[in-house]
Scaffold this motif. Structure first.
Motif, PDB file in Angstrom:
ATOM      1  N   SER A 114       7.470  -4.421  -4.556  1.00 16.41           N
ATOM      2  CA  SER A 114       6.421  -4.406  -3.537  1.00 16.41           C
ATOM      3  C   SER A 114       5.038  -4.390  -4.165  1.00 16.41           C
ATOM      4  CB  SER A 114       6.601  -3.197  -2.615  1.00 16.41           C
ATOM      5  OG  SER A 114       7.826  -3.261  -1.919  1.00 16.41           O
ATOM      6  N   LEU A 115       4.885  -3.648  -5.261  1.00 16.56           N
ATOM      7  CA  LEU A 115       3.609  -3.650  -5.972  1.00 16.56           C
ATOM      8  C   LEU A 115       3.308  -5.032  -6.551  1.00 16.56           C
ATOM      9  CD1 LEU A 115       3.521  -0.255  -7.952  1.00 16.56           C
ATOM     10  CD2 LEU A 115       2.002  -0.970  -6.109  1.00 16.56           C
ATOM     11  N   GLN A 116       4.331  -5.671  -7.106  1.00 13.51           N
ATOM     12  CA  GLN A 116       4.136  -7.005  -7.672  1.00 13.51           C
ATOM     13  C   GLN A 116       3.728  -7.995  -6.584  1.00 13.51           C
ATOM     14  OE1 GLN A 116       7.464  -8.539  -9.887  1.00 13.51           O
ATOM     15  NE2 GLN A 116       6.493 -10.507 -10.270  1.00 13.51           N
ATOM     16  N   PHE A 117       4.395  -7.954  -5.432  1.00 13.83           N
ATOM     17  CA  PHE A 117       4.054  -8.851  -4.332  1.00 13.83           C
ATOM     18  C   PHE A 117       2.633  -8.593  -3.843  1.00 13.83           C
ATOM     19  CE2 PHE A 117       8.740  -9.423  -2.846  1.00 13.83           C
ATOM     20  CZ  PHE A 117       8.959 -10.254  -3.932  1.00 13.83           C
ATOM     21  N   THR A 143       0.837  -1.209   0.000  1.00 13.32           N
ATOM     22  CA  THR A 143       0.000   0.000   0.000  1.00 13.32           C
ATOM     23  C   THR A 143       0.866   1.251   0.000  1.00 13.32           C
ATOM     24  OG1 THR A 143      -1.764  -1.170   1.191  1.00 13.32           O
ATOM     25  CG2 THR A 143      -1.807   1.233   1.239  1.00 13.32           C
ATOM     26  N   ILE A 144       1.934   1.235   0.795  1.00  9.18           N
ATOM     27  CA  ILE A 144       2.871   2.368   0.796  1.00  9.18           C
ATOM     28  C   ILE A 144       3.468   2.551  -0.591  1.00  9.18           C
ATOM     29  CG2 ILE A 144       5.068   3.202   1.715  1.00  9.18           C
ATOM     30  CD1 ILE A 144       4.354   1.741   4.341  1.00  9.18           C
ATOM     31  N   SER A 145       3.825   1.439  -1.235  1.00  6.86           N
ATOM     32  CA  SER A 145       4.389   1.506  -2.589  1.00  6.86           C
ATOM     33  C   SER A 145       3.376   2.050  -3.587  1.00  6.86           C
ATOM     34  CB  SER A 145       4.847   0.109  -3.031  1.00  6.86           C
ATOM     35  OG  SER A 145       5.874  -0.376  -2.196  1.00  6.86           O
ATOM     36  N   LEU A 146       2.103   1.720  -3.386  1.00  4.40           N
ATOM     37  CA  LEU A 146       1.062   2.243  -4.269  1.00  4.40           C
ATOM     38  C   LEU A 146       0.961   3.761  -4.154  1.00  4.40           C
ATOM     39  CD1 LEU A 146      -1.216   1.457  -6.262  1.00  4.40           C
ATOM     40  CD2 LEU A 146      -2.768   1.444  -4.303  1.00  4.40           C
ATOM     41  N   TRP A 147       1.085   4.281  -2.923  1.00  4.32           N
ATOM     42  CA  TRP A 147       1.059   5.739  -2.746  1.00  4.32           C
ATOM     43  C   TRP A 147       2.287   6.394  -3.374  1.00  4.32           C
ATOM     44  CZ3 TRP A 147      -3.139   8.175  -2.034  1.00  4.32           C
ATOM     45  CH2 TRP A 147      -4.171   7.659  -1.234  1.00  4.32           C
ATOM     46  N   ILE A 148       3.434   5.710  -3.271  1.00  4.67           N
ATOM     47  CA  ILE A 148       4.646   6.217  -3.934  1.00  4.67           C
ATOM     48  C   ILE A 148       4.426   6.250  -5.438  1.00  4.67           C
ATOM     49  CG2 ILE A 148       7.086   5.730  -4.413  1.00  4.67           C
ATOM     50  CD1 ILE A 148       7.266   4.496  -1.616  1.00  4.67           C
ATOM     51  N   ALA A 182      18.645   0.716 -10.418  1.00 10.32           N
ATOM     52  CA  ALA A 182      17.974   1.683  -9.538  1.00 10.32           C
ATOM     53  C   ALA A 182      17.302   0.920  -8.405  1.00 10.32           C
ATOM     54  CB  ALA A 182      16.964   2.505 -10.334  1.00 10.32           C
ATOM     55  N   ILE A 183      17.963   0.819  -7.275  1.00 12.09           N
ATOM     56  CA  ILE A 183      17.486  -0.014  -6.173  1.00 12.09           C
ATOM     57  C   ILE A 183      16.157   0.486  -5.622  1.00 12.09           C
ATOM     58  CG2 ILE A 183      17.990  -0.792  -3.823  1.00 12.09           C
ATOM     59  CD1 ILE A 183      20.939  -0.827  -4.563  1.00 12.09           C
ATOM     60  N   GLY A 184      16.034   1.802  -5.425  1.00  9.41           N
ATOM     61  CA  GLY A 184      14.814   2.354  -4.852  1.00  9.41           C
ATOM     62  C   GLY A 184      13.589   2.107  -5.718  1.00  9.41           C
ATOM     63  N   VAL A 185      13.718   2.382  -7.017  1.00 13.90           N
ATOM     64  CA  VAL A 185      12.600   2.171  -7.947  1.00 13.90           C
ATOM     65  C   VAL A 185      12.262   0.690  -8.035  1.00 13.90           C
ATOM     66  CG1 VAL A 185      11.841   2.409 -10.340  1.00 13.90           C
ATOM     67  CG2 VAL A 185      13.172   4.236  -9.272  1.00 13.90           C
ATOM     68  N   ALA A 186      13.285  -0.144  -8.106  1.00 12.16           N
ATOM     69  CA  ALA A 186      13.048  -1.588  -8.184  1.00 12.16           C
ATOM     70  C   ALA A 186      12.315  -2.084  -6.940  1.00 12.16           C
ATOM     71  CB  ALA A 186      14.369  -2.326  -8.346  1.00 12.16           C
ATOM     72  N   ALA A 198       2.322   9.152  -6.383  1.00 14.04           N
ATOM     73  CA  ALA A 198       3.055  10.419  -6.331  1.00 14.04           C
ATOM     74  C   ALA A 198       3.984  10.590  -7.520  1.00 14.04           C
ATOM     75  CB  ALA A 198       3.853  10.499  -5.034  1.00 14.04           C
ATOM     76  N   ASN A 199       4.298   9.494  -8.221  1.00 16.83           N
ATOM     77  CA  ASN A 199       5.292   9.575  -9.292  1.00 16.83           C
ATOM     78  C   ASN A 199       4.802   9.105 -10.659  1.00 16.83           C
ATOM     79  OD1 ASN A 199       8.072  10.174  -7.827  1.00 16.83           O
ATOM     80  ND2 ASN A 199       6.967   8.734  -6.544  1.00 16.83           N
ATOM     81  N   TYR A 200       3.618   8.462 -10.738  1.00 20.85           N
ATOM     82  CA  TYR A 200       3.280   7.799 -11.990  1.00 20.85           C
ATOM     83  C   TYR A 200       3.011   8.768 -13.127  1.00 20.85           C
ATOM     84  CZ  TYR A 200      -1.836   8.524 -11.975  1.00 20.85           C
ATOM     85  OH  TYR A 200      -3.088   9.064 -12.020  1.00 20.85           O
ATOM     86  N   GLN A 201       2.683  10.043 -12.810  1.00 26.15           N
ATOM     87  CA  GLN A 201       2.456  10.999 -13.892  1.00 26.15           C
ATOM     88  C   GLN A 201       3.711  11.236 -14.719  1.00 26.15           C
ATOM     89  OE1 GLN A 201       1.589  11.502 -10.719  1.00 26.15           O
ATOM     90  NE2 GLN A 201      -0.486  12.324 -10.549  1.00 26.15           N
ATOM     91  N   SER A 202       4.879  11.067 -14.062  1.00 25.75           N
ATOM     92  CA  SER A 202       6.136  11.309 -14.763  1.00 25.75           C
ATOM     93  C   SER A 202       6.731  10.043 -15.358  1.00 25.75           C
ATOM     94  CB  SER A 202       7.159  11.928 -13.795  1.00 25.75           C
ATOM     95  OG  SER A 202       7.403  11.055 -12.709  1.00 25.75           O
TER      96      SER A 202
END
Length: 338
Positions: free
Chosen positions: A262-265, A145-150, A253-257, A153-157
């Motif tokens: 987390s979204l996949q899981f 869920t936290i990853s979904l909010w991230i 890119a460790i952070g993005v990965a 916040a970023n998917y527009q870009s």
């Protein structure tokens, strides 16, 4: 009444070998249907001859940590019911995985684990096993869920696939829904006694109450430790996947990965699947998610296939062999904990 000796003969000479044969055939069939399998296998072999070889070795070693933490969780939960050694807990975990790979979302996992417990403890241990699974799902749900909010916040870009057609309103709506479910799940985890109280009011539920009562008295300290082991195990998952993504030149890119993993899981935890059949879903989902940051489709598939083979299939095969060699706890005199 069926004797323990007959059960042992059935396990050693029928059930264990049948599970092993079925598992091997299912894996072969599933792998034979994968596109570019030969190329993927060649790429995995080539990786072993590069500077990334240590990462593949680390993933295999972390697999032991992964299931070791799961065994530790189960051993911790069993403490109020029955004491079991760490070695036996680890064997039971792998045996449970052999049963689980053919059931939706691995719900049959308890079937193999209970074989390592005395007769009088097996039924009650099922609810404890479910608590351990619940703790892992809870961690997956919260971090996902936290990853979904991230993502929101970023998917527009991010250059999303055009066929996704994401509307801005649906992402936060899903995020708020999952946030509410996560909060409710956390509350339920630490107030599992509410489930027992509710079950007591159900007509005809008397037969299942002894099974539920063992979780009614679980100390909060045990629940906290189990949740901590679940967080550590989740971290092992993510590290393994990142190492494979790096090994197959998908992304550094460790952070993005990490948040895509987390979204996949999260999605895999929600979708009902059978472990032997979900590699196709895993591969498709991985292509959709990691395709946002990498055009290396073969590397994405190789990473998804690698994590499936190393984390699930390899341990399940070992578990099926353990079932063949199992020595039933109930086949001899057992000192039960009072």
């Amino acid at each position: 009444m069926v004797s323990s000796k007959n059960i042992k003969i059935f396990l050693n000479y029928w059930l264990g070998p049948l599970i092993f044969i079925w598992l091997s055939w299912s894996i072969y069939r599933q792998l034979s249907l994968q596109p570019d399998l030969a190329t993927t296998w060649q790429q995995m072999q080539e990786t072993l001859r590069t500077e990334h070889a240590w990462k593949l070795i680390a993933v295999v070693v972390l697999m032991l940590a992964n299931w070791g933490l799961e065994a530790l969780k189960w051993r911790e939960l069993l403490l109020p019911l029955h004491r079991i050694s760490m070695v036996k807990a680890f064997k039971a975990t792998l045996a449970g995985l052999a049963f689980a790979v053919n059931t939706p979302n691995r719900i049959g996992e308890y079937g193999g684990r209970v074989l390592y417990l005395p007769e009088g403890k097996r039924l009650a241990s099922v609810s404890l096993t479910l608590i351990g699974s619940f703790s892992q799902v809870l961690v997956t749900l919260v971090i996902g869920t936290i990853s979904l909010w991230i993502w929101y916040a970023n998917y527009q870009s991010v250059d999303l696939p055009s066929h996704w057609n994401l509307q801005e309103i649906w992402v936060p709506a899903l995020g708020w829904l999952l946030s509410f479910i996560s909060g409710a799940a956390i509350l339920l985890y630490f107030r599992i006694s509410w489930v027992v109280r509710a079950a007591e009011k159900i007509p005809g539920a008397g037969k299942i109450l002894p099974v539920l009562q063992v979780v009614d008295h679980l100390p909060v300290t045990i629940l906290l430790r189990v949740l901590g082991w679940s967080v550590l195990r989740y971290g092992v998952f993510v590290i393994q996947y990142i190492l494979l993504l790096q090994s197959f030149n998908v992304t550094d890119a460790i952070g993005v990965a990490a948040w895509l993993i987390s979204l996949q899981f999260l999605i895999m935890a929600i979708i009902p699947t059978i472990a032997l059949a979900d590699i196709g879903i895993r591969g498709k989902l991985a292509l959709e998610l990691f395709g946002m940051i990498s055009a290396n489709q073969l590397g994405i598939i190789a990473a998804a296939l690698g994590i499936w083979l190393i984390n699930l299939i390899g341990p399940a095969i070992v578990g099926s062999l353990l079932i063949i060699r199992i020595k039933l706890v109930g086949s001899g005199p057992v000192k039960e904990n009072k």
